[in-house]
Design a protein around this motif. Sequence first.
Motif, PDB file in Angstrom:
ATOM      1  N   ASP A 154      79.829 -16.886  35.720  1.00 46.84           N
ATOM      2  CA  ASP A 154      79.428 -15.768  36.576  1.00 46.84           C
ATOM      3  C   ASP A 154      80.596 -15.253  37.405  1.00 46.84           C
ATOM      4  N   ASP A 160      77.101 -11.203  40.830  1.00 46.68           N
ATOM      5  CA  ASP A 160      76.764 -11.622  42.188  1.00 46.68           C
ATOM      6  C   ASP A 160      75.704 -12.732  42.198  1.00 46.68           C
ATOM      7  N   LYS A 161      74.741 -12.638  41.287  1.00 43.37           N
ATOM      8  CA  LYS A 161      73.631 -13.585  41.251  1.00 43.37           C
ATOM      9  C   LYS A 161      73.582 -14.262  39.881  1.00 43.37           C
ATOM     10  N   ASP A 170      72.065 -12.219  36.967  1.00 41.00           N
ATOM     11  CA  ASP A 170      72.626 -10.909  36.629  1.00 41.00           C
ATOM     12  C   ASP A 170      73.051 -10.804  35.164  1.00 41.00           C
ATOM     13  N   SER A 198      78.196 -21.143  37.009  1.00 41.66           N
ATOM     14  CA  SER A 198      78.827 -20.487  38.157  1.00 41.66           C
ATOM     15  C   SER A 198      80.247 -20.034  37.814  1.00 41.66           C
TER      16      SER A 198
END
Length: 140
Positions: free
Chosen positions: A71, A77-78, A81, A68
């Motif tokens: 990212d 966003d996901k 991705d 996380s």
Amino acid sequence: MALYAKWHAAKRYEFEGQQLNQTEVVNIFTNDLNQDRRRAAHEVFVAGLKQDSMLMAHLFNERLRLKSVDDKWENHDKPWDSKNMANNVNVAMVDALERAAKESYAPVMQKFYALKAALLGQDKLEIFDRNVNPFEVRSG
């Protein structure tokens, strides 16, 4: 991931008087022709995982946290991705594939598992019987 790799390499499961690694015990419960051996190996494997469930949960949660952070830094966003971008696949293509798979998965797999259970002479397919060849197996 170094801790997981070390744990995985060191983890042993006692089965039929032998100390087996994960690959060996999983091979028995997914491929052995004898259902009783598959069942016993599966029980040993699940018991071993339960024994280390707190460690595995911690490692998994730490990996999710690190993912996380990555990212967020990369403005994804996901969680998937970054993988789609690395594979040069756009979101619309992935979404269309996911929809198609979800729409057809349940009916196809339910029929497949029902047929496999019937070929094995079972009302319901056991988890350790999912990968075995129904034309080669023997009970007990």
